[in-house]
Design a protein around this motif. Sequence first.
Motif, short mmCIF file in Angstrom:
data_model
loop_
_atom_site.label_atom_id
_atom_site.label_comp_id
_atom_site.label_asym_id
_atom_site.label_seq_id
_atom_site.Cartn_x
_atom_site.Cartn_y
_atom_site.Cartn_z
N ALA A 187 0.79 -1.23 0.00
CA ALA A 187 0.00 0.00 0.00
C ALA A 187 0.83 1.30 0.00
O ALA A 187 0.60 2.16 -0.84
CB ALA A 187 -0.98 -0.02 1.15
N ARG A 230 -14.06 0.05 -3.27
CA ARG A 230 -13.01 -0.12 -4.26
C ARG A 230 -13.50 -0.74 -5.56
O ARG A 230 -12.99 -0.45 -6.63
CB ARG A 230 -11.92 -1.06 -3.72
CG ARG A 230 -10.89 -0.41 -2.89
CD ARG A 230 -9.99 -1.49 -2.32
NE ARG A 230 -9.23 -2.15 -3.37
CZ ARG A 230 -7.96 -1.89 -3.64
NH1 ARG A 230 -7.31 -1.00 -2.93
NH2 ARG A 230 -7.34 -2.52 -4.60
N ASN A 231 -14.46 -1.65 -5.44
CA ASN A 231 -14.94 -2.33 -6.64
C ASN A 231 -16.17 -1.67 -7.24
O ASN A 231 -16.86 -2.27 -8.04
CB ASN A 231 -15.27 -3.79 -6.30
CG ASN A 231 -14.02 -4.58 -6.02
OD1 ASN A 231 -12.96 -4.26 -6.58
ND2 ASN A 231 -14.11 -5.56 -5.16
N LYS A 286 -9.48 -0.34 -13.55
CA LYS A 286 -9.14 -0.72 -12.17
C LYS A 286 -8.14 0.22 -11.52
O LYS A 286 -7.13 -0.21 -10.98
CB LYS A 286 -8.64 -2.16 -12.12
CG LYS A 286 -9.70 -3.18 -12.47
CD LYS A 286 -9.58 -4.43 -11.62
CE LYS A 286 -10.71 -5.41 -11.85
NZ LYS A 286 -11.86 -5.18 -10.99
N THR A 310 -7.99 1.33 -8.76
CA THR A 310 -8.69 1.17 -7.48
C THR A 310 -8.12 2.05 -6.37
O THR A 310 -8.74 2.16 -5.32
CB THR A 310 -8.66 -0.30 -7.04
OG1 THR A 310 -7.33 -0.79 -7.21
CG2 THR A 310 -9.61 -1.13 -7.85
N GLY A 311 -6.94 2.62 -6.58
CA GLY A 311 -6.38 3.48 -5.54
C GLY A 311 -7.00 4.87 -5.50
O GLY A 311 -6.78 5.62 -4.55
N ARG A 333 -13.14 5.02 -8.04
CA ARG A 333 -14.04 4.18 -7.24
C ARG A 333 -15.47 4.70 -7.33
O ARG A 333 -16.42 3.93 -7.30
CB ARG A 333 -13.62 4.22 -5.77
CG ARG A 333 -12.27 3.57 -5.51
CD ARG A 333 -11.83 3.87 -4.11
NE ARG A 333 -10.57 3.23 -3.77
CZ ARG A 333 -9.98 3.34 -2.59
NH1 ARG A 333 -10.53 4.07 -1.65
NH2 ARG A 333 -8.86 2.74 -2.37
#
Lengths: 530, 352, 304
Positions: free
Chosen positions: A126, A407-408, A443, A445-446, A451
């Motif tokens: 992370a 996140r998804n 994606k 996702t960060g 998001r």
Amino acid sequence: MLRRNLAILASVAALSLGTGVATAKTPQDQLVIAMAMSSIRGLDPQEINQFEAAEVVANLYDRLIALPPDRITEPQPSLAESWTVSEDGKTFTFKIRQGVTFHSGNPLTARDAEWSLHRLVKLGLAPSTDLRQWGFSAKNVDQLIRATDDYTLVVETPGVWNANLILYSLGSFSTSIVDRKLLMEREKNGDWGREYLQSADAGSGPYSLETWRANQLMSADAFENYWQGKPAMRRVFISNMPESSAQRLQIDAGDIDVATRLSSTDLGGLERDGKVTVQKTPGIGFYYLALNQKDEILSNPKVREAFRYLIDYDGLAATVMKYYGNKQQTIIPAGLPGSNTENPYKLDIDKAKQLLAEAGYPDGFSKVYYATPVTPEFEVAQSLQANAAKAGIRLDLQGGDHIGKFRNREFQLFSARSGDRLPDPHAVLQSYATNSNNSDEAKLTGLNAWRTAWEVPKDIQDMVVTAAHETDQEKRVELYHKINEAYLAASPALVTSFQRTDAKAVRTEVKGYVGHPTWLTRWDTVTKSE
Amino acid sequence: MSISQTTETHAPPSKLLTGGKKLATSFVVILTTLLGLLVITFVVGRMVPADPVIAVIGDQADQATYDRVYKEMGLDRPLYVQFGNYLSDVVQLDFGQSIVTKKPVAEDLARVFPATMELATLATLIGACFGIPLGVIAAVHKGTWIDHTARVVGLLGYSTPIFWLGTIVILVFYAHFGLIPPGGRIYVYDEGLVQARTNSIIIDSILAGQWQVFWSAIHHLITPAIILGYAAMAYLSRMSRSFMLEQLRQEYILTARAKGLGQRPIVWRHAFRNIRVQLLTVVALAYCGLLDGTVLIETVFAWPGLGQYLTSALFVSDMNAVLGSVLLIGIISIAINLLSDIVYRFIDPRTR
Amino acid sequence: MSRSGTFSNLHNWLISEDFSSANQARCHKAYLAWLSLVANPLAFAGFAVVALLIVIAVFAPLIASHDPYAQDLMMALQAPSAAHWFGTDEFGRDVFARLIYGARTTLYITILVTVIVAPIGFVIGATAGYLGGWVDVVLMRITDIFLSFPSLVLALAFSAALGPGIENAVIAIALTVWPPIARLARAETLTFRHADFVIAAELQGAGTGRILLRHIVPLCAPSIVVRLTLNMSSIILTAAGLGFLGLGAQPPMAEWGAMAASGRQYLLDAWWLTTVPGIAILTVSLAFNLLGDGLRDIMDPRNG
């Protein structure tokens, strides 16, 4: 028989109470900090991602750069004695301080610094964002970050960035310098000593880890040979105390010196009593509400705007958020370049209703709303839920750990608080205002914007990128002002309501414990008066 | 409170071993029960809504990391393979790694369980020392005000939300009177004075001769133990009352009475002697029930035991830790039941 | 005829054992139970509280003086006063109103759990007892597995898996409550299994379902009712425990356990927030226990 037992129990109780020291004070040369430790997941500086753990790491390790809490935007020398930046702004050369040793006794050299930064990027966990966002990757890092001799470290950036961004990154807890020799001895299956570092220390900081019991207790001892001199507190304890009232009772009685997880009511009570000082440290982050733009209703700009009128900014600011945040509706945290104090929105149910009617939902709608059930996030969520109900929006509030769904993109409404590590607007803007590819497959996702599936207006995204590369500070500030205005006007899908502040109660006899905006609170500056 | 009344049906509790079944059958029975436990924990683990991968890698990690860890955790394989892996891991006492402590869950359990055992043991002792005499006295004075009072005291113990009682006790006795410590196992600055050998701080401090730490530990232990002990007392007094009533109806008591024996010797020498075995098994059950109570009371008193480990793991979706704890509690319950059955068979002449 | 005359006639009719109809016999039995309930002051007190709880739950909107969900942050954490009998909570909501509405939640949970558990427990237990053989072995094995967990821990694990929420809490609690009911139903069934009337019904060709329903259910019912009543308090306490850990009812629903838990945050400034719902839980759960105890004395005098 009953009577006899009673007598026995009474005498045992009396004995234990008699010997007890229920209002014991913490010793003069020791510091006791109460925390909710359950969020601390290991002590590896290149793995942790969370502010309680960061405070521990901040004291076990040192970094090349120091960012003093009172001058957070001015990088100061630490393990790097001095540095130079090349003409083209791409090559940073650091001179490493001589004579510094690790707790193990090994001398600290540029090789350790090189290894630590490689470790961060190559582990790819992370906090590796701190370097990866500038273009460093497992492939290029060997070439770009290298020790040219024992006391010189060269860092080349893949592109031109504002020099401060790079220096801030090297002051973040994730770039802590670890003991290469020790960790190579402890390495298992090429894990860079990761397993070992979960519960051990390989640093050169003012304190060395003594006891680590996850979720229970940490103790660290002052390091004799610390390069800035041995700290005053012989030993520092962190004790797990998740409950606000317990922390308040104990700091009041003097059983602990610093309390870090108190509700606004308890902080208010303590401040009234005068035995403690309450520190309110502004952080680089926000309390935000995310409205999923894949949802037909929520992607309507009028609906997004309506939500801005459903937050009771003033009511919350006076109660639950009193110590946990400062009202802020713009996107650049107060105190950073480009910030302003404009807060045009206030709770206005009628206005919200009107906007909903204009959007075509005069009777409101029903949505599922995820929030984390911790104070004060959950109180903020419950307040929004009640106000939304008045405007006809029925929110089914579900507490729990929903970050994975966020996140998804599998959510409708989600609220939480964010916290970034670089004292620069870019840290926040990157996540809230860039989303280079809004497709599900990308994606990213960060990024909060991805998001939320929010197609951030192109001009805002462009300005954010330009500003990060801009080396002229004045032009940069100007750009950030513009971005701030544009973001506010864009009825964003990420609604900010409060700038995060981290509140800590410190007993008045404890001096020098200063909350740090990027979580690097130090213990070596602490002293206790009589 | 949490000792559910359901356990009353098991006195005498032959729920694992019935009548004259052979040892082999009972072994199979235990194995299937254990397997059942595992199925339950496995299913629960797969049902959890929180993403186990995020729990490991954190919120901001990128997709490549996510995919890698997803595979590493074996989540891409079919369920039966995952269950097989789970089974073989558990047999090797490998409950996986806790994402919070970053240590094997088995190691964590070994560390936190002694704290819970200290608490539950003292609480059971307190419960037995008060509950059994209370129940016997109530039975002897059946129908009088003594009996009614004992009944209300007992039912109160069943009815009190234990976490609430703990909170009120802390508020009154720590915050207002400063009589008890606020929670935890010892004062934090006494940490590190004794070497952890058994992980039971009471035993360790005695071994080390550190009396200050010993008293500090007792002092911290006594309040939560009394609160839990009250719940156990409620249960034990009710059970011993009903056992005693049963005995007092028996013929030999009438005979003894007719012989002119006094009340005291009849009750304590004759009747009580006959219910000892039953009581033993009930005490064992009370102990199991207390494991339930510790979950809540440990949270209130910041007691670093199994209950706190379980609940704090729950909050951060540390499922390996949650399931490991649940499994341990289940296994202990089975073991205690089994043990009390065995003891029952050995001591009670009727079943021999 | 005077009023008291009517009552004494009714009393005489009910108490008389010269039944003129099956209906009278049934009423007679119920009336006797009622008389012994009234004669047992503790059980009657329990009954009264439970009755009161039901009345409060039904008429909650009429009793509560405030809207239990109306927030007013400026009125947060007010001490008890004439306007707010039990003060206000952290959102400025009226605690008295929330307590009243909380009675609904409590009743909802207990009734729902009971409704789910009674038939399931009965069917499993009675089937095992009636059919015997391997069906018995398998069903009882499953029952024992569930029984081997302490109930709160099991409920905790299930609600963690299902996610927070009141329906999920109900399911999780139900999963821990059915096994003892099943065991009881099995034990009761075994005692009637070879009774003449069951054999007679079998000879007449009645199916398993019919026999269970027509013959076994009525006989098992009293003891199962007693057990369910006694269980109510453990259902309430488990629900409160789940609420305490944040796994039960979700906001803004008023639930006593969750109220007591969130009030703990404000313990030192607002003692009423956690004290009031705690006392409510204690009272109701005690009442169910007293009632259940009394019912057992009445229906099963052996253990009295």
